[in-house]
Design an enzyme around this catalytic site. Structure first.
Site, PDB file in Angstrom:
ATOM      1  N   LYS A 120     -52.823  -8.189  -3.311  1.00 23.21           N
ATOM      2  CA  LYS A 120     -54.009  -8.905  -2.823  1.00 23.21           C
ATOM      3  C   LYS A 120     -53.634 -10.103  -1.953  1.00 23.21           C
ATOM      4  O   LYS A 120     -54.126 -10.250  -0.823  1.00 23.21           O
ATOM      5  CB  LYS A 120     -54.841  -9.393  -4.012  1.00 23.21           C
ATOM      6  CG  LYS A 120     -55.977 -10.362  -3.636  1.00 23.21           C
ATOM      7  CD  LYS A 120     -56.709 -10.883  -4.860  1.00 23.21           C
ATOM      8  CE  LYS A 120     -55.923 -11.877  -5.674  1.00 23.21           C
ATOM      9  NZ  LYS A 120     -55.910 -13.241  -5.061  1.00 23.21           N
ATOM     10  N   LYS A 166     -52.710 -22.795  -0.277  1.00 19.02           N
ATOM     11  CA  LYS A 166     -52.300 -21.802  -1.271  1.00 19.02           C
ATOM     12  C   LYS A 166     -51.817 -20.517  -0.604  1.00 19.02           C
ATOM     13  O   LYS A 166     -50.869 -19.874  -1.076  1.00 19.02           O
ATOM     14  CB  LYS A 166     -53.466 -21.494  -2.215  1.00 19.02           C
ATOM     15  CG  LYS A 166     -53.147 -20.458  -3.300  1.00 19.02           C
ATOM     16  CD  LYS A 166     -52.037 -20.920  -4.250  1.00 19.02           C
ATOM     17  CE  LYS A 166     -51.622 -19.842  -5.257  1.00 19.02           C
ATOM     18  NZ  LYS A 166     -52.675 -19.472  -6.195  1.00 19.02           N
ATOM     19  N   THR A 177     -57.028 -17.321  -5.739  1.00 17.49           N
ATOM     20  CA  THR A 177     -56.514 -17.294  -4.374  1.00 17.49           C
ATOM     21  C   THR A 177     -57.446 -16.431  -3.534  1.00 17.49           C
ATOM     22  O   THR A 177     -57.561 -15.230  -3.744  1.00 17.49           O
ATOM     23  CB  THR A 177     -55.094 -16.712  -4.341  1.00 17.49           C
ATOM     24  OG1 THR A 177     -54.237 -17.502  -5.162  1.00 17.49           O
ATOM     25  CG2 THR A 177     -54.553 -16.691  -2.919  1.00 17.49           C
TER      26      THR A 177
END
Length: 304
Positions: free
Chosen positions: A243, A175, A99
């Site tokens: 993150k 995503k 990602t």
């Protein structure tokens, strides 16, 4: 007799090792690299070939599936010393699964394609169980040629492949939307089950009731059992959502788009990581809230 397709899996963590297993089950030749020697041994025992470097893993491979944590690791694997882009044969494809931000995906694609390779922006969803069973969801974008080159690997590893556009960055954008929801839902599930504990409810019974009620979510159903069992083995670590929700937040700030619920969830993950649980399962948000409230969830030692 057709030539056997070779796939290199770079990153043999809970997701990558499962993906390698799925490729082996599909009859592909699988090579792998990971800094964890135990992961390489496991791959070898199960019929794959462990490599000493990423470059060695991709030598002669038709596809390289990069299953690392973030953009920095992806960049190192692709272009760093001993990286794979300079070692792959012309016309091979890189499937990037981490990602990352859409802008980073575009940069990596341009550099990879300039080297005579194809690049598929292919982030994944489904968790380690679906990685092992070959039923992952790929949110992918790239050229028709990139999809064609990646097809044997995708067929082996995926239950669903969404072909979302012909340019890198689109898959990563999809995503990021998924991760916004996933992170918020994990944080909400952890808050709810800890709140139930604070109400002195039987949290196992709460789980049974909520999973049959309108308040249920995929993440509640998937993560709350970790809390009930007191098992914080990191199928997906807290640091992953620090993150990922950070990427969402950065994009929102750049585009001047308000993300108030994301911001609250991000702070919960940051607090959990700051409390020393960054490498534990992301359901550890519940442990953080329990510590703050003076509660004891399963697996937590009673504080003096």
């Amino acid at each position: 007799m057709s030539r056997r397709i070779t796939v290199a899996v770079i990153g043999l963590g809970s997701m990558g090792l499962g993906m390698a297993r799925s490729a082996l089950k599909a009859g592909l030749e699988v090579r792998g690299f990971d800094i964890n020697a135990d992961a390489l041994k496991t791959l070898a025992v199960e019929g794959g070939i462990g490599a000493a470097t990423p470059a060695e893993a991709v030598e002669g491979a038709d596809a390289a599936v990069v299953v690392v944590v973030n953009a920095a690791q992806t960049q190192t694997v692709l272009f760093g010393e001993g990286g794979i882009v300079s070692a792959m044969k012309p016309g091979a494809v890189v499937v990037s699964c981490a990602t990352i931000s859409p802008s980073e995906a575009k940069v990596f694609a341009a550099q990879t394609e300039a080297a005579g390779l194809y690049y598929l922006d292919g982030p994944i969803s489904g968790g380690s169980k679906k990685a092992n069973s070959g039923e992952l969801t790929f949110m992918a974008s790239g050229s028709a040629a990139a999809f064609e080159a990646a097809r044997p690997a995708l067929d082996a590893m995926a239950g669903t492949v969404y072909q979302l556009g012909d340019q890198a960055g689109v898959g990563s954008s999809f995503k990021i939307v998924n991760q916004l929801l996933a992170g918020v839902h994990i944080a909400a599930a952890c808050e709810a089950i800890t709140f139930a504990k604070n109400l002195d409810l039987d949290i196992s019974r709460v789980f049974d009731v909520i999973t049959k009620s309108a308040g249920n979510s995929w993440m509640f159903e998937n993560r709350v059992p970790h809390v009930l069992e007191g098992d914080y083995t990191p199928h997906s670590a807290v640091s992953i959502f620090t993150k990922d929700l950070g990427i969402v937040s950065d994009i929102g700030r750049t585009q001047k788009f308000p993300l108030p619920i994301t911001a609250a969830a991000l702070q919960l993950f940051i607090m959990t990581e700051a409390a020393g649980m960054g490498r534990d399962d992301d359901s550890s948000v519940a442990r953080l809230l329990a510590q703050i409230a003076g509660l004891q969830l399963p697996g937590m030692e009673k504080e003096a």
